[in-house]
Scaffold this motif. Sequence first.
Motif, short mmCIF file in Angstrom:
data_model
loop_
_atom_site.label_atom_id
_atom_site.label_comp_id
_atom_site.label_asym_id
_atom_site.label_seq_id
_atom_site.Cartn_x
_atom_site.Cartn_y
_atom_site.Cartn_z
N ARG B 250 21.04 -28.71 -23.23
CA ARG B 250 20.25 -29.59 -22.36
C ARG B 250 18.90 -28.95 -22.08
O ARG B 250 18.82 -27.84 -21.56
CB ARG B 250 21.03 -29.75 -21.06
N LEU B 251 17.87 -29.68 -22.40
CA LEU B 251 16.53 -29.17 -22.17
C LEU B 251 16.22 -29.24 -20.69
O LEU B 251 16.30 -30.30 -20.07
CB LEU B 251 15.53 -30.03 -22.96
N VAL B 252 15.89 -28.12 -20.11
CA VAL B 252 15.65 -28.12 -18.67
C VAL B 252 14.22 -27.79 -18.29
O VAL B 252 13.77 -28.10 -17.19
CB VAL B 252 16.61 -27.18 -17.91
N LYS B 253 13.51 -27.14 -19.17
CA LYS B 253 12.15 -26.78 -18.75
C LYS B 253 11.23 -26.76 -19.95
O LYS B 253 11.61 -26.31 -21.03
CB LYS B 253 12.16 -25.41 -18.08
N VAL B 254 10.05 -27.24 -19.73
CA VAL B 254 9.03 -27.25 -20.79
C VAL B 254 7.78 -26.62 -20.21
O VAL B 254 7.33 -26.98 -19.12
CB VAL B 254 8.72 -28.69 -21.23
N SER B 255 7.23 -25.71 -20.97
CA SER B 255 6.06 -25.04 -20.43
C SER B 255 5.03 -24.88 -21.53
O SER B 255 5.32 -24.29 -22.57
CB SER B 255 6.51 -23.67 -19.89
N THR B 256 3.87 -25.46 -21.34
CA THR B 256 2.80 -25.30 -22.32
C THR B 256 1.58 -24.78 -21.60
O THR B 256 1.59 -24.57 -20.40
CB THR B 256 2.45 -26.65 -22.98
N SER B 257 0.50 -24.60 -22.37
CA SER B 257 -0.70 -24.07 -21.72
C SER B 257 -1.36 -25.10 -20.83
O SER B 257 -2.19 -24.77 -20.00
CB SER B 257 -1.69 -23.58 -22.77
N ILE B 258 -0.98 -26.34 -20.99
CA ILE B 258 -1.57 -27.37 -20.16
C ILE B 258 -0.79 -27.54 -18.88
O ILE B 258 -1.35 -27.64 -17.79
CB ILE B 258 -1.59 -28.71 -20.91
N ALA B 259 0.51 -27.64 -19.02
CA ALA B 259 1.33 -27.94 -17.86
C ALA B 259 2.75 -27.49 -18.12
O ALA B 259 3.14 -27.23 -19.25
CB ALA B 259 1.31 -29.44 -17.57
N SER B 260 3.51 -27.42 -17.04
CA SER B 260 4.93 -27.11 -17.20
C SER B 260 5.72 -28.06 -16.32
O SER B 260 5.22 -28.55 -15.31
CB SER B 260 5.23 -25.67 -16.83
N ALA B 261 6.94 -28.29 -16.74
CA ALA B 261 7.79 -29.22 -15.98
C ALA B 261 9.22 -28.75 -16.03
O ALA B 261 9.70 -28.29 -17.07
CB ALA B 261 7.68 -30.62 -16.56
N HIS B 262 9.91 -28.92 -14.92
CA HIS B 262 11.31 -28.52 -14.83
C HIS B 262 12.14 -29.76 -14.49
O HIS B 262 11.67 -30.66 -13.80
CB HIS B 262 11.45 -27.47 -13.72
N CYS B 263 13.36 -29.77 -14.97
CA CYS B 263 14.16 -30.99 -14.78
C CYS B 263 14.47 -31.26 -13.32
O CYS B 263 14.80 -32.38 -12.95
CB CYS B 263 15.46 -30.92 -15.57
N ASP B 264 14.39 -30.26 -12.46
CA ASP B 264 14.64 -30.51 -11.05
C ASP B 264 13.55 -31.32 -10.40
O ASP B 264 13.65 -31.68 -9.24
CB ASP B 264 14.72 -29.18 -10.29
N GLY B 265 12.47 -31.56 -11.14
CA GLY B 265 11.40 -32.35 -10.54
C GLY B 265 10.25 -31.52 -10.06
O GLY B 265 9.62 -31.84 -9.06
N ASN B 266 9.99 -30.44 -10.73
CA ASN B 266 8.83 -29.61 -10.39
C ASN B 266 7.87 -29.61 -11.56
O ASN B 266 8.29 -29.42 -12.69
CB ASN B 266 9.25 -28.17 -10.13
#
Lengths: 715, 271
Positions: B250-266
């Motif tokens: 399950r993908l829970v977090k994505v982080s790139t140089s532009i932005a990052s996002a976590h499945c918890d809603g952050n």
Amino acid sequence: ALPSWEIEGMQQRENAKNPKQALQVRRSSLSAWQIGERTAGPKTADLKSAQKHEKGKQQSASDRAGNSTQDHLEQALTYFERGKSSDNFNEVLQKHLATVESIALQRGLSPEGLDVLLNVALSGHLVNTRILKCLIPASVIAESSVVSAVSWLCVGKCSGSTQLLFLRWLIAMFDFIDHKEKLHALYGFFFCSLQDEKLGMQPHLQALLSLYKLFCPELVSITLPAKMKTYFKNSESLWKAAINTIRRRNQGTSPTSQQLILGTGHPQSRKRKWNTQLILPACSTDANNPTRSKEINHADILSHSESFPVEQLHTFSQLLQNIHRLEFPSQMGSVLRNSLLLHYINCIKDESIYLRLYYWMGQTLQEECTWYKLDNQQYEEEFKDFLDIVYKTECFLQEGFSSCEEFLYKSLPLWDGFCCRSQILRLVSWIPLSSFSEMKPHLCEPLAQLFFTSSLYFKCSVLESLKELLQNWLNWHVMQLDVESDPKISPLNTTLSGLVNSVAELIHFVGWIATVALHLENNATFLLYFILDFYETHSCPSLVFICVRIQRALKSLPFVHSFRYRTNLVAAKENELIKKTILQFKFSSQTYQEYNQYIMAMVGCLWTSSAFQKDIHPQGIRLDPEVLKKTRVQEVRNSFNIVHHPALMGYAILFLQQAWPEDKTLNFNLIKGRRWNWYLEYLYVQGLQGLKLFIESSINRVSQVSQTKSGNVQV
Amino acid sequence: SSTENVDPQKIAFLLRKQWTLYSVTPMYKFSYGNLKEYSRLLSAFVAAEKQKGLAVEVGNDLGIKVTLSTLLGLKGTDQDQVAVLVQIASRSQLPFENAENKVVWSGWFCCISGDDLLESVPEDFTCLSLFLANGAESYTAIVGSWFQKTFDCYFSRLTISPLNLAWMAAMWTGCKVDSHMAATELVFSVPCIPQSLDISYAIHSEDAKALWDTVQKTPGEVTQEEVNLFMDCLYSHFHRHFKIHLSATRLVKVSTSIASAHCDGNIKVLD
């Protein structure tokens, strides 16, 4: 929201006694306390409620066997009563204090215990803050304790902050005081204390008084700044959690007459979200919203016809008098706890009300659903209570909420059939009437899956809930017929044919699952009862299927069911007749054909002793001779006529006994020819009017004497 | 992005902060003209909740100051409502005139392409369906409660599904970044006993971008198939080396140089 005591004071207030009278120093007799009824022992600690402060103490308290906890409490109370020692760090003191706190949080304190502790707390004892914080009542608070506590205030032995804490406690616990007449007389004292330097004209007291002045301007003589807007920190939160838990524990399921306080707010439990909405918001006016209050104030600066604030709404007559100027609560969800407001929204056709309620309820159901989000599992009790409230509201309004319907469609596929079962099934019965093809994938399929794989009890519950659903649709439609139909809102599904279609499909669905269920449950009579119950609600040609099933269950069919079956048969006939009188129906010829075939089948069973013969209808009951042979039932063809039918056989027996009292052998074959007619008359006399109706309308007797010929009613 | 005047300072302030996402039901009788009044009321409310228990009168010196203002330039389409920013600043203790107020909490409401989701809501309702909060949870609770009570709306935590995270990964990878590009990182969660296992998969941004460029057919458009293909390529590459099927996790977090996002809603926007 205004505490209830303010309103009561307004209504019941006597002339304010001279404050000096109230200042008499009194000391109630402390020796009179006794522990009331012996409690049955500590209830097992509720591991679910994570809102306790001292978990450790709670567990140790529950470890002790029954009476020893009570003894400890008695000891502690005795110690406090005598309370000579002012040594704050006395070990004994700490131990007793801990006992009292743990028991208070676990199951509350008796009125007598509260009496002792109140006096202790307000008479200058050094641990008074802790004591005040644990004064949770198990049942009621005696008025005398409160009065004596107030008298302590007059003596001035406790600090200002203690007095303030006591006042907060009093406000939080006001509803638990058993009688309040003496307390109302003390309001003069409270106002007097405002002039005391210690309490002073504190802003919160001012604000409280300005609210009071709104209701009863003649009683508050102090000048207060006008239009003061103040916010109060939620002061009951200290005790609210404990109150709710203990109340729920001590009283089991909360009686419906109690106020609907659910769960608890966030301050006590860090785990609980701040935006939880299982707490129904309090009915407070929209004055918080300055947009609204500007609109309101604009009109009524000079005139007295201001809007009627919702907090003052207590009786139905008030509602009727003020219906034109009633303010809505700021949070629409709060109408669920107020039946007067429910009356109101029932008649007001304001879309924004429904929308607000729709958003709130939809979100709450989704967020708090215990099988959607695993975090919510510990709050299952509260969710159940909430679903109960929604159901009761739907019953009150006699219609279902669309947000509830959407919630069911979303959550049924994920439902385990166990959690909140009775609540969910009851909510299913309020799904609004709509096109069945829409409902089918969302409701029928998940329900069917659960149905087939669950216990007998669950199956019966589902059947009952579907019966209620059918009933509600029919009722709702009847009401719609009365109301003038608005040409704007008349979608297809509210027309009569839409109703008929949906009803027919629902019945078909139930017929299918019931058939399979009988198979699975081996014709359990309990299940049969519920199936018959369903068909009794709105019987229809699908009755025929019961013939098949019953035939297979011929060995073990109790009389009761036979009777029900007969009633169904009768009801079927009556209903069909009623239906035909509603000529708005445009029945297709196919429907008529089916109807005729059913009639023929029924007549064949009952009358001409030709059961299971010619019947080409797909739902018909024609059976091959080989199959009939397998059942090993003699005289199959007779087996359902009016003599041999299980439901009517009892009458046949009685008839035979009356006609040939000396003949001990029951020979049913005697009933034929002339005696057949006598028997028929006998049945009519016994009250089987439905049967009479059926036979007279469906059967055309050629001759009175012997031959009978069945025919169809002309359509 | 609309053609409105953008306040670069305000927008810049939104960057480099971690925002917690909430979805908000439409607000009843919210008026853009009353923002000052709301500021006053909310200040008193926050002060009352934070203080020890006495009531707080509106308008007095409270020690904290709440401001509500509009944020221009953050509309998806022209029909969307203007975004609203709420900030809590603590009054500086120093008596200096120019002592700045320190912002301790911020939150902003915006509307995300509301026209297709919420068909026609009546005039009395304002759809600002996304709320982002940064700062102490206690302040979020207080501000949220006030909005809920005053405008009869409902806040609920927004979680980001793995599907949406994958979309974000693809879209952000495709964006051009001038400055130094940090690695693109994907975090996957595997349910294990006793604790779940997290797998972190980092890719050089250039490589990721190169991969995305071969997948994307039309610049400016992203389709589900392209996202799936992008992710499948990454999964198969991982599998080739480690023999682990990331598609089953399950993908829970994505982080790139532009932005990052976590499945918890952050989420956090860096540029």
